[in-house]
Scaffold this motif. Structure first.
Motif, PDB file in Angstrom:
ATOM      1  N   UNK A   1      -1.206   9.588   3.758  1.00 34.89           N
ATOM      2  CA  UNK A   1      -1.491   8.155   3.648  1.00 34.89           C
ATOM      3  C   UNK A   1      -0.299   7.343   4.160  1.00 34.89           C
ATOM      4  N   UNK A   2       0.907   7.794   3.842  1.00 34.97           N
ATOM      5  CA  UNK A   2       2.104   7.114   4.343  1.00 34.97           C
ATOM      6  C   UNK A   2       2.176   7.189   5.861  1.00 34.97           C
ATOM      7  N   UNK A   3       1.771   8.316   6.411  1.00 28.29           N
ATOM      8  CA  UNK A   3       1.762   8.476   7.872  1.00 28.29           C
ATOM      9  C   UNK A   3       0.805   7.480   8.512  1.00 28.29           C
ATOM     10  N   UNK A   4      -0.350   7.343   7.880  1.00 31.15           N
ATOM     11  CA  UNK A   4      -1.349   6.386   8.405  1.00 31.15           C
ATOM     12  C   UNK A   4      -0.818   4.951   8.321  1.00 31.15           C
ATOM     13  N   UNK A   5      -0.219   4.639   7.199  1.00 31.94           N
ATOM     14  CA  UNK A   5       0.317   3.280   7.022  1.00 31.94           C
ATOM     15  C   UNK A   5       1.485   3.031   7.980  1.00 31.94           C
ATOM     16  N   UNK A   6       2.265   4.083   8.222  1.00 30.62           N
ATOM     17  CA  UNK A   6       3.380   3.953   9.167  1.00 30.62           C
ATOM     18  C   UNK A   6       2.886   3.634  10.565  1.00 30.62           C
ATOM     19  N   UNK A   7       1.785   4.284  10.965  1.00 32.98           N
ATOM     20  CA  UNK A   7       1.209   4.014  12.290  1.00 32.98           C
ATOM     21  C   UNK A   7       0.681   2.583  12.364  1.00 32.98           C
ATOM     22  N   UNK A   8       0.076   2.157  11.269  1.00 34.27           N
ATOM     23  CA  UNK A   8      -0.438   0.779  11.215  1.00 34.27           C
ATOM     24  C   UNK A   8       0.725  -0.215  11.322  1.00 34.27           C
ATOM     25  N   UNK A   9       1.813   0.094  10.616  1.00 25.69           N
ATOM     26  CA  UNK A   9       2.999  -0.773  10.645  1.00 25.69           C
ATOM     27  C   UNK A   9       3.581  -0.824  12.065  1.00 25.69           C
ATOM     28  N   UNK A  10       3.555   0.317  12.758  1.00 22.34           N
ATOM     29  CA  UNK A  10       4.089   0.349  14.117  1.00 22.34           C
ATOM     30  C   UNK A  10       3.292  -0.567  15.042  1.00 22.34           C
ATOM     31  N   UNK A  11       1.981  -0.577  14.857  1.00 18.82           N
ATOM     32  CA  UNK A  11       1.147  -1.460  15.696  1.00 18.82           C
ATOM     33  C   UNK A  11       1.490  -2.929  15.432  1.00 18.82           C
ATOM     34  N   UNK A  12       1.783  -3.231  14.171  1.00 20.82           N
ATOM     35  CA  UNK A  12       2.194  -4.606  13.839  1.00 20.82           C
ATOM     36  C   UNK A  12       3.560  -4.905  14.469  1.00 20.82           C
ATOM     37  N   UNK A  13       4.465  -3.910  14.408  1.00 20.55           N
ATOM     38  CA  UNK A  13       5.805  -4.091  14.992  1.00 20.55           C
ATOM     39  C   UNK A  13       5.726  -4.368  16.490  1.00 20.55           C
ATOM     40  N   UNK A  14       4.800  -3.682  17.148  1.00 20.68           N
ATOM     41  CA  UNK A  14       4.630  -3.890  18.597  1.00 20.68           C
ATOM     42  C   UNK A  14       4.217  -5.338  18.861  1.00 20.68           C
TER      43      UNK A  14
ATOM     44  N   UNK B   1       0.835  -1.207   0.000  1.00 25.59           N
ATOM     45  CA  UNK B   1       0.000   0.000   0.000  1.00 25.59           C
ATOM     46  C   UNK B   1       0.872   1.259   0.000  1.00 25.59           C
ATOM     47  N   UNK B   2       1.960   1.210   0.786  1.00 20.35           N
ATOM     48  CA  UNK B   2       2.855   2.371   0.856  1.00 20.35           C
ATOM     49  C   UNK B   2       3.485   2.640  -0.506  1.00 20.35           C
ATOM     50  N   UNK B   3       3.939   1.592  -1.157  1.00 17.33           N
ATOM     51  CA  UNK B   3       4.570   1.765  -2.466  1.00 17.33           C
ATOM     52  C   UNK B   3       3.558   2.266  -3.499  1.00 17.33           C
ATOM     53  N   UNK B   4       2.336   1.795  -3.342  1.00 14.11           N
ATOM     54  CA  UNK B   4       1.275   2.250  -4.244  1.00 14.11           C
ATOM     55  C   UNK B   4       1.034   3.755  -4.057  1.00 14.11           C
ATOM     56  N   UNK B   5       1.048   4.183  -2.786  1.00 16.50           N
ATOM     57  CA  UNK B   5       0.826   5.604  -2.490  1.00 16.50           C
ATOM     58  C   UNK B   5       1.958   6.451  -3.073  1.00 16.50           C
ATOM     59  N   UNK B   6       3.175   5.947  -2.974  1.00 15.91           N
ATOM     60  CA  UNK B   6       4.333   6.689  -3.503  1.00 15.91           C
ATOM     61  C   UNK B   6       4.233   6.795  -5.024  1.00 15.91           C
ATOM     62  N   UNK B   7       3.885   5.714  -5.671  1.00 17.36           N
ATOM     63  CA  UNK B   7       3.739   5.731  -7.136  1.00 17.36           C
ATOM     64  C   UNK B   7       2.620   6.675  -7.567  1.00 17.36           C
TER      65      UNK B   7
END
Lengths: 273, 561
Positions: A222-235, A150-156
């Protein structure tokens, strides 16, 4: 902290009585030293075998061998009793001789890894519940891959909408590292649910943000949102990793200790005769 | 297609008939009896013809005098039409267990259980597909000519138990078959008797496509349901048969919601919209009697702010409004309802009018009924209960409740499940969460198992002895109806493999699938392996009532499991 399980109280009472009884018995002046050492040695070895059976119980869950929670209580109480008997058997905290010291070192390592592991279980299980966003450990790589896609899609899409590759180049230089795999392990496991991770992400997003056009900034959100989601997974990853991996020390160490203890028994029997 | 790929014929609805001994001559003979002759065969769709139903979903069973046809408490999924002879229904008191010849549930022996250690396959979902072929070739369905349990002392039963006789032409057993509830009475053959046993899938089609059968079944259903419910209620259990009949005649029978409520519920949940709950009895109106829930679920609530606040979930056997009716009779003045009663999904309700209660019940009450429910707790204390309602978990008899603050995510529960099911776990350790509680995706063995509604072969059924919902892998055709019906996503379709681990496909190359779910380790020693395997007692299998009790625990935060 978790309340004491009342059903385990009888086990702890019996263990305490047994420990006191063994100490009194061992202190009896009528006993020969050899009898004390042989008896405590055999009892200790028997106890170690019993403690090792707990792992066997997990493999035999198809049999009516009682509740695993009862086995865990017995495992914990048996471990405490083993410490008492070990001290009586060895006669000091640190024995003499290479073989004995190796055995003692393994014994202490098993005890310490067990205590740390049990402590982690009590502490991290509660933290995991507070963290929310429950994920099955084995699905975490797929979850991270989905977020990364999703992050890569947002960047593209940002490049497509704006005609600039500013965000894309920065993504490759910094953010791709973050989205590649679990990061900030100890901050996620022990700290404030990945606060370092959050700070890192916000700093990077803020840094690149000043160079982006309006069209690109929407994708930065959108990247910020995905980053927060990724952080929850990292936890989840960090805490579940610790919960799963401490046994990778405890179980092999226990196996090595048991093997060495049997070898010790053989040597003692051979030289005693 | 690769020649090595294991293939089998795709299973279909009538691959395994109820009884393969049924012949065309039997079907033609049945077509001439009045109950069937009056059915319009052309009203049935071409793929479910009437003759097909009789041939595949029905069987003729013979009984000698004293043979037991069905036993009270058993979970049956078929109804009976008496072709000749007569049967006798034992009303009260119930026959003792020993007389009914109940057998213990078949469990694996110690070594049978242990052997799973080395017989479990490493490949997922392995099946012996040769067995399926054998079953088709040799299938006799559930034998209709086997030996029966019989009553040793029929005169003694007639002397000491209240019974009624049913002659030829009567239908019985449809209450349990259609309502997914245990048999309400024991029935035995009074004379030499021939019965047409129709499994519920066939009964459903007859009811669906023939107005006469629909009317007949519904009338029987209502009459028998009414009788059974009244008898089971302490308010009416002391009444004489004559008075009970008088009460039954004056009771109003109403149904709210849809029989397959799960469909609308799933749509509602997926869309995130609040569901409409049909009002059975509105708060503030004058109480006009008591409401008895016969089947399904209802919510007792009270107006709070701009919405309704839940006071209790009512299921089969529960009643509503007794306090106000009693007060009205005692004071001689009309009393308004303090709470509302609304339907959740499908609910069958009986209303016993106030005048009936005043005439037959209240004068004989020794103690006044308990007061109506009140909302005297902070609303936050009820948040868990409200969540249970939103998720429809009040349907559970064996929900998998996990305390996330105790769970160390070791997955010993999952491994234990796999080790007792051929190496394949039958649940997923994820699910909906509230606070520190998770209700995991494991079959809850619902009080109202809607998964059974559409099963074309009856593969998913209640275990006759213990009542848990199980799937017969041999007759499952993998149509997915049960998985789609389950409102909780607790049934999974899996692609099967042969013992070598190769995927099994049909002639068109499409994978053969089977429905799988938790069977509560019904054949294992020691009960559900998942709960026994949890080292921290974080996982429990609990009923809806225990879930509701958990509400108080969650609210106060002072108690632990």
């Amino acid at each position: 902290m978790r309340a004491v399980n009342r059903s385990s109280l009888p086990v702890w009472i019996v263990t305490s009585i047994a420990a006191v009884g063994i100490v009194y018995w061992h202190a009896s002046p009528k006993l020969a030293y050899a009898d004390r050492d042989f008896t405590t040695g055999y009892v200790l070895l028997g106890l170690m075998v019993f403690l090792a059976l707990y792992n066997g119980r997990k493999k035999l869950s198809m049999l009516p061998l009682g509740k695993a929670s009862t086995w865990l209580t017995l495992h914990l109480a048996g471990g405490v009793l083993a410490l008492v008997i070990f001290r009586l058997h060895v006669g000091s905290l640190w024995p003499i001789g290479l073989m004995h010291r190796a055995l003692a070192a393994l014994f202490y390592a098993v005890c310490i890894s067990g205590v740390i592991g049990y402590g982690l279980q009590l502490w991290l299980s509660r933290r995991l519940a507070q963290a929310g966003n429950e994920i099955i450990f084995e699905r975490i790589p797929a979850e991270i891959a989905a977020i990364r896609a999703q992050a890569e899609k947002a960047v593209l899409k940002a490049a497509e909408d704006s005609g600039n590759d500013t965000l894309g180049r920065d993504y490759l230089q910094s953010l791709a590292w973050y989205f590649a795999q679990p990061r900030f392990f100890w901050s996620c496991a022990m700290g404030g649910f990945g606060r370092r991770s959050e700070n890192w992400l916000q700093r990077n997003l803020h840094t690149i943000g000043r160079y982006l056009s309006e069209a690109e900034r929407a994708h930065l959100d959108e990247l910020s949102r995905l980053g927060a989601e990724k952080r929850r997974v990292d936890v989840q990853y960090a805490m579940q990793s610790l919960l799963k991996r401490w046994t990778m020390f405890h179980v092999p160490l226990a196996a090595a200790m048991l093997t060495l203890a049997v070898w010790h028994l053989i040597l003692v029997q051979v030289f005693a005769q | 297609m690769d020649v090595a790929t294991p293939t089998m014929m795709r299973p279909h609805r009538w691959d395994v008939p109820f009884d393969s001994d049924m012949t065309d001559a039997d079907v033609e003979a049945l077509m001439s009896i009045p109950a069937i002759a009056n059915v319009r065969a052309d009203a049935f769709p071409p793929h479910i013809p009437l003759r097909g139903i009789l041939r595949n979903d029905a069987r003729i069973v013979s009984y000698q005098p004293g043979d037991i046809v069905c036993r009270e408490g058993d979970y049956g999924s078929s109804a009976f039409l008496i072709l000749s002879g007569a049967v006798r229904v034992v009303l009260s008191p119930s026959l003792p267990r020993a007389v009914l010849g109940r057998q213990p549930v078949h469990k694996k022996g110690f070594f049978g259980a242990l052997s799973q250690l080395w017989t479990n396959s490493r490949a997922p979902e392995v099946r012996d597909i040769a067995r399926y072929r054998d079953i088709r070739a040799q299938s006799r369905g559930e034998s209709g000519t086997g030996t029966h349990i019989f009553l040793q002392d029929v005169p003694g039963v007639l002397d000491h138990h209240r019974t009624i006789s049913l002659p030829a032409g009567q239908i019985f057993g449809e209450l349990a078959a259609l309502g997914r509830v245990p048999r309400s009475a024991t029935v035995f053959a009074e004379t030499e008797t021939h019965l047409l046993e129709i499994r519920w899938q066939g009964l459903r089609e007859l009811r669906r496509f023939d107005p006469g059968w629909k009317r007949h079944i519904d009338e029987n259903y209502r009459r028998n349901a009414l009788h059974a419910v009244l008898q089971a209620n302490p308010l009416f259990s002391g009444l004489t048969p004559e008075v009970l009949k008088e009460v039954a005649d004056r009771v109003k029978f109403r149904t709210f919601g849809s029989f397959d409520w799960n469909v609308s519920y799933k749509e509602m949940r997926d869309s995130g919209a609040a569901g409409d709950e049909p009002i059975i009895a509105a708060e503030g109106l004058v109480q006009d009697g008591i409401y008895l829930v016969r089947a399904g679920f209802a919510r007792a609530s009270v107006r709070f702010g701009s919405a309704q606040r839940t006071l209790a979930y009512l299921g089969a056997g529960d009643q509503f409004g007794l306090d106000e009716s009693y007060e009205s009779w005692k004071t001689g003045k009309p009393v308004r309802r303090r709470n509302s009663l609304t339907g959740l999904g499908y609910v069958d309700v009986l209303r016993v009018p106030s005048d009936v209660l005043e005439e037959y019940v209240f004068p004989h009450l020794d103690v006044p009924p308990p007061p109506a429910l009140t909302a005297d707790r902070p609303i936050h204390d009820d948040a868990f209960a409200e969540w249970l309602g939103d998720e429809r978990y009040f349907n559970a008899t064996q929900a998998m409740l996990i305390d996330l603050e105790r769970c160390v995510r070791c997955d010993d529960c999952v491994r234990a499940c796999a080790s007792t099911h051929g190496g394949n776990p039958r649940f997923v350790r994820k699910g909906r969460t509230f606070d520190r509680w998770m209700v995991a995706n494991a079959c809850m063995h619902c009080r109202d198992p809607v998964c059974m509604i559409g099963c074309p072969t009856g593969a998913i059924h209640r275990h006759e002895a213990v009542g848990v919902v199980v799937i017969n892998d041999d007759t499952c055709i993998g149509c997915g109806t049960c998985a789609n019906s389950c409102p909780y996503d607790n049934i999974r379709l899996v692609e099967i493999a042969n013992p070598s681990g190769d995927a099994v496909v049909d002639a068109d190359g499409r994978a053969i699938v089977k429905a799988t779910k938790c069977d509560l380790c019904v054949e294992q020693l020691g009960g559900p392996a998942c709960a026994r395997a949890c080292p921290h007692d974080a996982l429990r299998r609990v009923s809806a009532s225990v879930l509701v009790e958990q509400d108080a625990v969650t609210a106060t935060g002072t108690k632990r499991l």
